[in-house]
Design a protein around this motif. Structure first.
Motif, PDB file in Angstrom:
ATOM      1  N   GLY A 164     -26.313  -4.879 -11.296  1.00  0.00           N
ATOM      2  CA  GLY A 164     -25.085  -4.806 -12.379  1.00  0.00           C
ATOM      3  C   GLY A 164     -23.887  -4.542 -11.491  1.00  0.00           C
ATOM      4  N   GLU A 165     -23.770  -4.310 -10.459  1.00  0.00           N
ATOM      5  CA  GLU A 165     -22.533  -4.487  -9.940  1.00  0.00           C
ATOM      6  C   GLU A 165     -21.692  -4.843 -10.120  1.00  0.00           C
ATOM      7  OE1 GLU A 165     -25.299  -5.149  -8.454  1.00  0.00           O
ATOM      8  OE2 GLU A 165     -24.799  -6.743  -7.225  1.00  0.00           O
ATOM      9  N   ARG A 218     -27.175 -11.271  -0.520  1.00  0.00           N
ATOM     10  CA  ARG A 218     -28.004 -11.856  -1.420  1.00  0.00           C
ATOM     11  C   ARG A 218     -27.003 -12.942  -1.275  1.00  0.00           C
ATOM     12  NH1 ARG A 218     -26.260  -9.352  -6.907  1.00  0.00           N
ATOM     13  NH2 ARG A 218     -27.505  -7.790  -5.629  1.00  0.00           N
ATOM     14  N   ARG A 235     -22.003  -9.828 -17.679  1.00  0.00           N
ATOM     15  CA  ARG A 235     -22.715 -10.012 -17.147  1.00  0.00           C
ATOM     16  C   ARG A 235     -23.835 -11.353 -16.407  1.00  0.00           C
ATOM     17  NH1 ARG A 235     -23.916  -4.886 -14.840  1.00  0.00           N
ATOM     18  NH2 ARG A 235     -24.188  -3.191 -16.671  1.00  0.00           N
ATOM     19  N   SER A 236     -23.938 -11.430 -15.297  1.00  0.00           N
ATOM     20  CA  SER A 236     -24.349 -13.247 -14.662  1.00  0.00           C
ATOM     21  C   SER A 236     -25.753 -13.083 -14.573  1.00  0.00           C
ATOM     22  CB  SER A 236     -23.873 -13.050 -13.176  1.00  0.00           C
ATOM     23  OG  SER A 236     -24.875 -11.859 -12.087  1.00  0.00           O
ATOM     24  N   SER A 274     -20.916  -7.061 -12.225  1.00  0.00           N
ATOM     25  CA  SER A 274     -19.609  -7.225 -13.361  1.00  0.00           C
ATOM     26  C   SER A 274     -19.111  -6.160 -13.274  1.00  0.00           C
ATOM     27  CB  SER A 274     -20.307  -7.377 -14.578  1.00  0.00           C
ATOM     28  OG  SER A 274     -21.341  -6.349 -15.014  1.00  0.00           O
TER      29      SER A 274
HETATM   30  P1  CMP Z   1     -23.788  -7.850 -13.160  1.00  0.00           P
HETATM   31  O1  CMP Z   1     -23.745  -9.122 -13.365  1.00  0.00           O
HETATM   32  O2  CMP Z   1     -23.020  -7.216 -13.144  1.00  0.00           O
HETATM   33  O3  CMP Z   1     -25.840  -7.977 -13.733  1.00  0.00           O
HETATM   34  C1  CMP Z   1     -27.114  -9.050 -13.293  1.00  0.00           C
HETATM   35  C2  CMP Z   1     -27.184  -8.739 -12.509  1.00  0.00           C
HETATM   36  O4  CMP Z   1     -28.217  -8.816 -11.865  1.00  0.00           O
HETATM   37  C3  CMP Z   1     -26.093  -8.891 -11.655  1.00  0.00           C
HETATM   38  O5  CMP Z   1     -25.084  -7.958 -11.371  1.00  0.00           O
HETATM   39  C4  CMP Z   1     -26.414  -8.294 -10.313  1.00  0.00           C
HETATM   40  O6  CMP Z   1     -26.746  -7.302  -9.894  1.00  0.00           O
HETATM   41  C5  CMP Z   1     -27.840  -9.405 -10.219  1.00  0.00           C
HETATM   42  N1  CMP Z   1     -27.917 -10.293  -9.343  1.00  0.00           N
HETATM   43  C6  CMP Z   1     -27.327 -11.524  -9.666  1.00  0.00           C
HETATM   44  N2  CMP Z   1     -27.965 -13.074  -9.472  1.00  0.00           N
HETATM   45  C7  CMP Z   1     -28.271 -12.096  -8.605  1.00  0.00           C
HETATM   46  C8  CMP Z   1     -29.217 -12.558  -7.230  1.00  0.00           C
HETATM   47  N3  CMP Z   1     -29.269 -14.040  -7.016  1.00  0.00           N
HETATM   48  N4  CMP Z   1     -30.298 -11.866  -6.628  1.00  0.00           N
HETATM   49  C9  CMP Z   1     -30.337 -10.883  -6.602  1.00  0.00           C
HETATM   50  N5  CMP Z   1     -29.885 -10.050  -8.032  1.00  0.00           N
HETATM   51  C10 CMP Z   1     -28.903 -11.212  -8.648  1.00  0.00           C
END
Ligand code: CMP
Length: 283
Positions: free
Chosen positions: A84-85, A135, A94-95, A87
């Motif tokens: 969740g970091e 990641r 949120r991605s 966004s």
């Molecule tokens: P956020 O976009 O805030 O919310 C969804 C979260 O999923 C994102 O932050 C990351 O913390 C996590 N996330 C997104 N893509 C990946 C990935 N490829 N691998 C691990 N964690 C992910």
């Protein structure tokens, strides 16, 4: 009381190790501890962000889905990992969604407390960057897997990634449903079942009690995109000639189109019993 508990939990999180007592106290003031059963959404793709999360126990999948509801699993997170970091850093929606696959305990840390810590601690910024780089490396590896390996190689990669060394063996301890593997490698559940059966029959993997799997060393042969099968009639290439009198057994050959019946001609669907590999068209 709850505040003291939160402090104790946060102190045990690797990301926050080295923070001073007052920094931990500030973080704890903006944190809540939550418990979710299996199958609950903690973070929903596309929504605005309010919090950073740290998993204390249990596992959760990071998943994206298209408008037709087709899903791809990007990662599986375990205890100690944060999510969740992204966004919170770029203020975009949120991605991905994060959904529990077991019952989970986690801390939810509000945006303001997280941002205040980022601004006050270069060390935490560095750790967050390291997490993002890790990641990216994993995503690069996944792109390579999807682009270069056939379906056997992709399944082998998932099994090896989820395994751990136990004595002389590699073991997948947590049950990995075929549907979940399928969502990680962009294949159908049926195809994954077929591949797993093939790997089992040929002794690449050995099922154990409670859904555990033992992986044989030779399974890693599948990770090399260019590793040719030693069988002279392997059909993993679409235009491989089949030497006369070396037709594979019907068990090894679930379906072959008329187009694939002659030496050197394209084969649309088969499985080699020696590797066992599917032809490149049906993988
Ligand atoms: P956020 O976009 O805030 O919310 C969804 C979260 O999923 C994102 O932050 C990351 O913390 C996590 N996330 C997104 N893509 C990946 C990935 N490829 N691998 C691990 N964690 C992910």
């Amino acid at each position: 009381m709850a505040q003291d508990e939160n402090k104790a939990f946060l102190k045990r999180v690797a990301l926050f190790s080295g923070l001073t007592d007052s920094q931990i106290e500030r973080l704890a003031a903006g944190s809540v501890r939550r418990s979710f059963p299996k199958g609950r959404t903690i973070v929903a793709e596309g929504e605005p962000s309010q919090s950073l999360y740290v998993l204390l126990s249990g596992r959760a999948k990071v998943q994206r889905s298209d408008t037709e509801g087709k899903e791809v699993i990007l990662a599986v997170l375990g205890p100690g990992e944060c999510f969740g970091e992204m966004s919170l850093i770029d203020d975009a929606p949120r991605s991905a969604s994060v959904i529990t696959i077991e019952s989970c305990d986690f801390m939810s840390i509000n945006k303001e407390s997280f941002k205040a810590i980022l601004l006050s601690s270069p060390e935490i910024c560095m750790r967050i960057m390291k997490g993002l780089v890790k990641r990216l490396r994993e995503a690069d590896k996944k792109i390579e897997t999807l682009a270069l390996l056939d379906v056997y190689g992709r399944v082998a990669r998932v099994l090896l990634d989820f395994s751990e060394q136990v004595g002389n063996d590699r073991v997948v301890r947590n049950k990995l449903p075929r549907q979940e593997i399928a969502k990680m490698i962009g294949a159908s559940r049926e195809m994954v079942s077929r591949v797993m059966k093939g790997l089992e029959v040929e002794g690449y993997i050995v099922p154990m009690p409670e859904g555990k799997l033992m992986l044989r060393e030779k399974l890693s042969n599948y990770l090399s995109a260019s590793s040719p099968c030693s069988s002279s009639w392997c059909w993993s290439a679409t235009t491989r000639a089949i030497p006369a009198g070396r037709m594979p057994s019907s068990r090894a050959r679930p379906a072959i189109s008329a187009a694939g019946s002659g030496p050197g001609s394209p084969i649309s669907c088969c499985t080699c019993s020696a590797c066992p590999r599917t032809c490149s068209r049906c993988s």
